[in-house]
Design a protein around this motif. Structure first.
Motif, PDB file in Angstrom:
ATOM      1  N   THR A   1      11.861   0.016 -14.907  1.00 31.49           N
ATOM      2  CA  THR A   1      10.627   0.294 -15.645  1.00 31.49           C
ATOM      3  C   THR A   1      10.893   1.408 -16.637  1.00 31.49           C
TER       4      THR A   1
ATOM      5  N   ALA B   1       3.899   5.822 -10.173  1.00 31.92           N
ATOM      6  CA  ALA B   1       2.809   4.985  -9.669  1.00 31.92           C
ATOM      7  C   ALA B   1       1.907   5.793  -8.739  1.00 31.92           C
TER       8      ALA B   1
ATOM      9  N   GLY C   1       5.607  -4.070 -21.787  1.00 35.34           N
ATOM     10  CA  GLY C   1       5.049  -2.954 -21.034  1.00 35.34           C
ATOM     11  C   GLY C   1       3.573  -3.072 -20.772  1.00 35.34           C
TER      12      GLY C   1
ATOM     13  N   ASN D   1       2.915  -1.259 -13.718  1.00 34.23           N
ATOM     14  CA  ASN D   1       3.746  -2.467 -13.661  1.00 34.23           C
ATOM     15  C   ASN D   1       4.663  -2.508 -12.442  1.00 34.23           C
ATOM     16  N   SER D   2       5.244  -1.351 -12.066  1.00 34.36           N
ATOM     17  CA  SER D   2       6.189  -1.358 -10.941  1.00 34.36           C
ATOM     18  C   SER D   2       5.555  -1.865  -9.653  1.00 34.36           C
TER      19      SER D   2
ATOM     20  N   SER E   1      10.729  -3.805 -17.336  1.00 36.43           N
ATOM     21  CA  SER E   1       9.353  -3.695 -17.808  1.00 36.43           C
ATOM     22  C   SER E   1       9.294  -2.638 -18.907  1.00 36.43           C
TER      23      SER E   1
ATOM     24  N   LEU F   1       5.384   7.351 -19.166  1.00 34.58           N
ATOM     25  CA  LEU F   1       4.929   6.908 -17.848  1.00 34.58           C
ATOM     26  C   LEU F   1       4.967   8.016 -16.802  1.00 34.58           C
TER      27      LEU F   1
ATOM     28  N   ILE G   1      11.179   5.089 -12.736  1.00 36.53           N
ATOM     29  CA  ILE G   1      10.875   5.174 -14.170  1.00 36.53           C
ATOM     30  C   ILE G   1      12.117   5.652 -14.923  1.00 36.53           C
TER      31      ILE G   1
ATOM     32  N   THR H   1      -0.192   6.126 -16.228  1.00 38.25           N
ATOM     33  CA  THR H   1       0.405   5.889 -14.911  1.00 38.25           C
ATOM     34  C   THR H   1       1.055   4.510 -14.861  1.00 38.25           C
ATOM     35  N   ASP H   2       2.222   4.458 -14.272  1.00 33.32           N
ATOM     36  CA  ASP H   2       2.960   3.196 -14.123  1.00 33.32           C
ATOM     37  C   ASP H   2       2.171   2.221 -13.246  1.00 33.32           C
TER      38      ASP H   2
ATOM     39  N   SER I   1      14.245  -0.802  -6.846  1.00 30.85           N
ATOM     40  CA  SER I   1      13.698  -0.266  -8.092  1.00 30.85           C
ATOM     41  C   SER I   1      14.499   0.933  -8.561  1.00 30.85           C
TER      42      SER I   1
END
Length: 425
Positions: A213, A221, A325, A234-235, A276, A218, A254, A231-232, A251
């Motif tokens: 990501t 999360a 994104g 997508n993850s 992402s 960002l 970020i 704030t993230d 993962s």
């Protein structure tokens, strides 16, 4: 974990975009591939998963990599299907309400415990569900259908030979093929495997999916957004989608919009990499150029809204998906491309994993011919209308919507009353 098929040479100009100088930042997309072309390119570099043997208790949800043939009958013996009394049907042929037949109780049989003494004429044996039928017995009378009097039962009606008796192979016959290669194993399949004496099975290895990501803007999360940071989202969304589709997720967290950092994040042990952010043509969208320089960029730009900045390529024998994104564009791009590949690898098929409903449109919809549109919709009184907010960044609209529909490339509009397929979120 994966053996790869050879990369097939793609000769169409539209889909062969890999170049050591593929820097499209602030210049726009030279051309966009159709959704069908992007899927075809992906299928040409489709990974072939290896197999592994696992305990059946861990096999639910996995894809069977072998054909299963039973070596035994299930059940393997004549058994009682009721709690009651094992009898010889011939002994009660003349039984009637006015003249019941008396049978002497000669013992008890419980599941797993055979009775060593054969059943004789005018005898019965008390028997429990699942217990083996005694030698000489050929039927079972349920306990509620007799009157017990001391060491005897009184039977007031005849029953047929074989009544309430399970026969060998009644469920599964020895030599029968019970499960085929490629089956997505369900809990009842696991139970069946156990019932025929199988404790481990060969399954396809789960695809290892690594999330990258990108974005200097960002925050981690779940962190409250502040100042000009976001704030993230997508993850956690992508992790949930990959798990839904049967993959194992890792993962990189970020990753800053920095070429060296992004390339380092690509080094994980994985079969599929999903990136992402950074997939478009902005100044900090380095990912397409990096993939073209260090791997292969087969697709960059798709004739689709809202996921037009999607990219697809390979890096060190891993397939790589570049997703936008913006969260809704990311969701759409995942389901159509990355998710499709994972679902295919995990035996879930290539169809979108949502329930479907065919309903009429309550209003006309306008699109652009040659572009596939992903439209969030509401359902009210059996008719479909477009959700008010359609922005690619508006994730709450996907939460509030009942589902989405797809306007195909060949349509520039859909009239009121047109029957459409709604994919329910």
């Amino acid at each position: 974990m994966i053996g790869w098929s050879a990369l097939v040479d793609r000769t169409t100009k539209k889909t062969r975009v890999s170049s050591r100088t593929h820097d499209v930042r602030m210049t726009g997309f030279a051309c966009r591939s159709s959704v069908a072309e992007a899927i075809a390119w992906t299928d040409n570099v489709f990974p072939l998963l290896k197999t592994e043997k696992i305990a059946i208790g861990q096999s639910a949800g996995r894809v069977l990599a072998q054909t299963i043939t039973s070596k035994v009958n299930v059940p393997g013996f004549h058994r009682s299907m009721m709690d009651g009394f094992a009898i010889r049907a011939v002994d009660i042929e003349q039984a009637a309400e006015s003249e019941p037949v008396a049978l002497r109780i000669a013992g008890d049989i419980y599941p797993g415990t055979p009775h060593s003494v054969p059943l004789s004429s005018k005898q019965t044996i008390r028997i429990m569900t699942g217990a083996p039928i005694p030698t000489g017995g050929d039927a079972v009378i349920p306990v509620e259908d007799v009157r017990v009097r001391g060491d005897q039962i009184l039977v007031s009606r005849p029953i047929a030979e074989g009544k309430h008796v399970g026969t060998p192979g009644e469920d599964v016959v020895s030599g029968q093929r019970v499960l085929a290669t490629g089956r997505h194993l369900r809990p009842q399949d696991v139970g069946l495997l156990s019932s025929i004496g199988i404790d481990a099975v060969g399954v396809l290895c789960k695809p290892r999916v690594h999330l990258v990501t990108t974005g200097n803007e960002l925050l981690p999360a779940g962190t409250p957004p502040t100042d000009f940071m976001i704030t993230d989202a997508n993850s956690p969304m992508l992790e949930s989608l990959v798990v839904r589709d049967g993959g194992d997720v890792t993962s990189a967290g970020i990753v800053p919009d920095n070429p060296e950092c992004i390339l380092n994040a690509f080094q994980a042990e994985a079969d599929i990499i999903i990136v992402s952010g950074g997939s478009s043509v902005g100044l900090e969208d380095y990912v397409p150029q990096l993939l073209a320089e260090h791997g292969e960029l087969g697709i960059h730009g798709v004739q689709m809204r809202p996921s037009s900045p999607v990219g697809i390529g390979t890096y060190k024998k891993r397939i790589v998906f570049l997703l936008p994104g913006n969260p809704v564009a990311c969701l759409c791009g995942y389901d159509f491309f990355a998710g499709r590949t994972i679902r295919k690898l995990t035996g879930r098929g290539t169809e979108l994993p949502y329930s479907r409903q065919i309903l009429p449109l309550g209003e006309p919809l306008v699109s652009v011919e040659g572009r596939k549109d992903y439209v969030r919709v509401q359902i009210s009184e059996g008719r479909v209308t477009k959700s008010t907010r359609q922005g690619a960044s508006m994730l709450f609209s996907a939460v509030q919507s009942d589902g989405f529909l797809i306007i195909p490339e060949e349509s520039s509009s859909l009239a009121t009353g047109t029957l459409v397929t709604v994919y329910r979120y």
